[in-house]
Design a protein around this motif. Structure first.
Motif, PDB file in Angstrom:
ATOM      1  N   CYS A 130       0.848  -1.206   0.000  1.00 52.91           N
ATOM      2  CA  CYS A 130       0.000   0.000   0.000  1.00 52.91           C
ATOM      3  C   CYS A 130       0.876   1.247   0.000  1.00 52.91           C
ATOM      4  N   LYS A 131       0.650   2.127  -0.997  1.00 52.50           N
ATOM      5  CA  LYS A 131       1.482   3.326  -1.141  1.00 52.50           C
ATOM      6  C   LYS A 131       0.931   4.510  -0.347  1.00 52.50           C
ATOM      7  N   GLY A 132      -0.232   4.303   0.267  1.00 56.40           N
ATOM      8  CA  GLY A 132      -0.784   5.351   1.127  1.00 56.40           C
ATOM      9  C   GLY A 132      -1.361   6.528   0.373  1.00 56.40           C
ATOM     10  N   CYS A 133      -1.947   6.287  -0.809  1.00 55.79           N
ATOM     11  CA  CYS A 133      -2.450   7.411  -1.608  1.00 55.79           C
ATOM     12  C   CYS A 133      -3.686   8.050  -0.981  1.00 55.79           C
ATOM     13  N   GLY A 134      -4.454   7.262  -0.226  1.00 54.43           N
ATOM     14  CA  GLY A 134      -5.611   7.821   0.468  1.00 54.43           C
ATOM     15  C   GLY A 134      -6.888   7.885  -0.349  1.00 54.43           C
ATOM     16  N   VAL A 135      -6.878   7.356  -1.567  1.00 59.57           N
ATOM     17  CA  VAL A 135      -8.102   7.347  -2.373  1.00 59.57           C
ATOM     18  C   VAL A 135      -9.206   6.574  -1.633  1.00 59.57           C
ATOM     19  N   CYS A 136      -8.833   5.465  -0.991  1.00 61.98           N
ATOM     20  CA  CYS A 136      -9.827   4.656  -0.276  1.00 61.98           C
ATOM     21  C   CYS A 136     -10.522   5.479   0.804  1.00 61.98           C
TER      22      CYS A 136
ATOM     23  N   ASP B 136      -4.367  16.931  -4.638  1.00 58.68           N
ATOM     24  CA  ASP B 136      -3.946  15.880  -3.705  1.00 58.68           C
ATOM     25  C   ASP B 136      -4.224  14.508  -4.285  1.00 58.68           C
ATOM     26  N   MET B 137      -3.266  13.587  -4.147  1.00 60.80           N
ATOM     27  CA  MET B 137      -3.423  12.286  -4.799  1.00 60.80           C
ATOM     28  C   MET B 137      -4.649  11.517  -4.311  1.00 60.80           C
ATOM     29  N   SER B 138      -5.093  11.807  -3.101  1.00 63.51           N
ATOM     30  CA  SER B 138      -6.268  11.092  -2.601  1.00 63.51           C
ATOM     31  C   SER B 138      -7.540  11.528  -3.335  1.00 63.51           C
TER      32      SER B 138
END
Lengths: 85, 376, 312
Positions: free
Chosen positions: A64-70, C221-223
């Protein structure tokens, strides 16, 4: 005469972690609150890295790259991003 | 038992017949003078079910080579042909074929290059691809074009290096000569079906040509360089076995004529070398001990065979149909000198550039040139 | 009915721990494509982010056989593979169902350098799927202008914002009279999945373009990758449609905008969320330049609405 180079053709083979242990890139870690989770699987569907188990909502932190989309896409706010130590 | 058949054929037809005999699977093609008629033959052979293959009418030579490379990676035996600026347009993808170790076979029908436009033959186009990692044959007759394409598939598929079979525009591509077509069974025995040890296969997925770090890139390149040189015994073996299968012989890495006792050696490639045999006869009649050495294989440059074949103290007259820009004279002369340096100090090398842009090279003209070079 | 997220198959063709940036929309889209195509497929790539992401020799982050080909030749190379497979099957050298041949190419390799070969493959109607994952710039080389970069957008080669609109690549492909063309984006995975399944089962040339908001190039932001994808559709900056045998239909929520049932959100909201339009918003002429962007979107909506009415 046999070609010496057969082993030397520029070939690559499928594997997990082709980019290394990409979990080490992470700055923030997604943490799932199982109480809030409704198992809608949005996090699983939008995860670019395929690191979320769709049924148990368990995250593979090795990659997990920690992008935060989830966390952003979770409709119930069950995933929070916590700063890595 | 079936016997060979003799037809009258142009060099272009000879090339197409060889492709048919090789049972090629995929032929991407794009027209350019003087190569066009090869692609016309290929398209009609496929349409008429003479050849069970796919003809892909691509939109340019860059795509022709790209389709050939990709079809080869999928496991097919492929062929394409081009000339001149078409070959230059392919340049990038030629490296893909060699670096990818894909046994593509291509004809290049030699033609001078732009600018200004010229339609006629010289060897600047194929010589400009010297450093692309391809093996290059140069042929001096229609029959040799046919024979060489079949030998080229054999060699390319043994060592996984692409091969360019070159011959002159018009003088070969458009002139009728008798062409012996051996029985298909003999060719099938000489050239077995293509069974690549690697291909794009979902049952065993692997990818080809990811980004590669220097530690692995450098050995790939080293091995390509080594293997191109290592193809020389394969070239000889293919010529020998082709002779056993069909009775036909054009030389292996080199072809020679009246060379053993020669004091003056003409050194040239392609159709002008065929004409030079007659120039040698003229010079012999004039009392000059002349001979011919024609590298049939230009790349890898058959250094050892040339060194072994040249008679003691010979004067070698290199007749280049190309320019080695930035150096005086032509490319063949430079190649030859670099090979002889320190190995055959008894040899004198002289050089002239001629036949550029299709200037006719007759036996008398070349005999007179060689004569004049002797006095230089 | 559009396939729901829960109905998407388990198949994973994108392997965890590949080299893509976190939050990469191309990888996100490729995962969904993988669920639709399954493992029996051959992948072509040209230089792009997905080549950088796939891992370095000898490691591969995708579970397909693949070939990285020259930048200009996705179309012709895919043709070479599909013809090779078909003839080898005809000659009895391959057995079973033929693999799907697909190109996975960025907007540079589709709109710009790859256009000629792609156009020719479409004109020949060769049996391939060409995917363009469109991040509206040459992101892999550090965000330079491409033919897909929208007007006003900053890139390193349009330092004051691009002065020209993007071209309508999907429509250009449709005008090649190919059997299937579709647009999609990562915020609507079910829609993308259905389109790929459809394309897989249609012989001939198929073109699917996927808007892939790149946080690095677009500067957010990438999220928010999926949020940005959704905002693009809601503002009409990206239209979701598909065309089977030349007949265009719009997909939700674009169809609501086209039908006039729902107004497109004003583009300023979409533009303000992205750093790539920052310089333009700060300039003295910002109002005119936003109006230009809005004008491009309005024109495209009006044009596509009318174009869809042509069904001959």
């Amino acid at each position: 005469m046999k070609s010496l180079t057969k082993a030397y053709r520029p070939i690559s083979w499928p594997m997990l972690g082709a980019g290394g242990d990409t979990g080490s890139w992470r700055v923030h870690r997604p943490v799932v609150d199982v109480q809030k989770c409704t198992k809608c699987q949005f996090c699983w569907a939008y995860c670019p890295e395929a690191v979320i188990d769709r049924h148990e909502i368990i995250i593979d932190y090795r990659y997990c790259k920690g992008c935060g989309v989830c966390a952003v896409e979770c409709p119930t706010g069950a995933i929070s991003m916590e700063k890595e130590e | 038992m079936k016997t060979a058949q003799v037809i009258m054929a142009t060099g272009a037809n000879a090339a197409a017949q060889a492709v048919k005999y090789a049972r090629v699977d995929v032929v991407p093609g794009y027209p350019i003078t003087p190569q066009t008629s090869i692609m016309e033959y290929m398209a009609s052979m496929v349409e008429n079910d003479e050849l069970n293959a796919r003809f892909i009418p691509v939109e340019g030579e860059h795509s022709a080579m790209a389709a050939a490379v990709a079809a080869s990676a999928a496991g097919a035996r492929v062929f394409t042909a081009t000339s001149s600026n078409g070959l230059l347009y392919m340049h990038e993808v030629l490296h893909m074929a060699s670096g990818g170790r894909l046994p593509v076979v291509m004809c290049n029908v030699n033609r001078g290059i732009f600018a200004p436009w010229t339609l006629w033959s010289d060897h600047q186009d194929s010589m400009a691809q010297r450093d692309t990692g391809w093996i290059q044959y140069h042929c001096s007759s229609n029959q040799e074009v046919f024979n060489t394409i079949l030998q080229a598939y054999r060699v390319a598929e043994q060592i996984n290096i692409p091969i360019m079979v070159n011959f002159d525009g018009f003088a070969i591509s458009h002139c009728l000569m008798p062409l012996t077509l051996p029985p298909q069974e003999d060719i099938d025995q000489f050239l077995p079906p293509h069974k690549p040890e690697w291909r794009l296969d979902p049952a065993n997925p692997s990818s080809f040509s990811n980004v590669t770090m220097a530690a692995e890139y450098a050995p790939f390149r080293q091995m390509l360089s080594d293997d191109i040189i290592a193809s020389i015994p394969l070239v000889k073996q293919a010529a020998q076995e082709y002779k056993e299968a069909t009775g036909m012989w054009d030389g292996d890495t080199i072809d020679t004529y009246r060379l053993e006792d020669a004091e003056v050696v003409a050194f040239a490639i392609n159709s002008m070398a065929a004409e030079l045999k007659l120039s040698v006869d003229i010079l012999r009649e004039q009392g000059i001990k002349a001979g011919l050495l024609r590298p049939r294989l230009y790349l890898p440059f058959p250094a050892e065979d040339i060194i072994a074949a040249l008679p003691q103290n010979a004067q070698v007259m290199v007749l280049d149909r190309n320019y080695n820009f930035g150096h005086p004279g032509g490319i063949l002369a430079s190649e030859l000198k670099s090979v002889l340096f320190g190995r055959r100090n008894d040899i004198t090398v002289k050089n002239r550039v001629m036949g550029i842009g299709g200037i006719d090279l007759t036996r008398r003209f070349m005999a007179a040139e060689i004569r004049a070079m002797m006095d230089e | 009915m559009t396939t729901s997220i829960k109905q998407l198959p388990d198949t994973e063709q994108v392997l965890s721990g590949n080299g893509a940036c976190g939050g990469c929309p191309a990888t996100m889209a490729l995962r969904i494509v993988g669920k639709a195509l399954g493992p029996n497929a051959i992948m072509l790539l040209t230089p792009s982010c997905s080549v950088a992401s796939m891992g370095m020799t000898p490691k591969l982050g995708y579970n397909w056989p693949g070939i990285n080909i020259t930048f200009a030749t996705a179309g012709s190379s895919a043709s070479g593979i599909t013809h090779a497979l078909e003839i080898m099957k005809e000659k009895g050298r391959l057995e079973g169902e033929l693999p799907t041949v697909f190109s996975w190419v960025g907007d540079g390799g589709t709109y710009d350098i790859g256009f000629q070969a792609l156009s020719a493959a479409a004109e020949r109607n060769d049996n391939i799927i060409h995917f363009c994952y469109n991040n509206e710039a040459y992101s892999n080389t550090g965000v330079q202008r491409s033919g897909a970069t929208p007007r006003g957008s900053f890139t390193t080669t349009t330092p004051t914002g691009k002065r020209q609109p993007k071209k309508n690549m999907a429509l250009l492909m449709l005008e090649h009279n190919i059997p299937y063309v579709a647009t999609a984006t990562v915020a609507y995975p079910g829609d993308l999945y259905d389109k790929v399944v459809k394309a897989k089962n249609i012989p001939g040339m198929k073109y699917i373009e996927i808007l892939a908001p790149c946080y690095l190039g677009w500067q957010f932001d990438m999220s928010d990758t999926v949020q940005m994808s959704r905002a693009a559709v809601r503002s009409g900056a990206w239209l979701l449609w598909e065309a089977e045998n030349g007949k265009i239909t719009f997909n939700n929520p674009t169809s609501l905008i086209i039908n006039g049932k729902k107004a497109a959100e004003p583009v300023d909201e979409y533009v303000k969320k992205q750093g790539r339009f920052n310089r333009l918003l700060k300039g003295a002429d910002s109002a005119e330049r936003i109006a230009e962007i809005q004008g491009d979107i309005d024109r495209e909506i009006a044009f596509m609405r009318e174009r869809a009415k042509i069904t001959i």
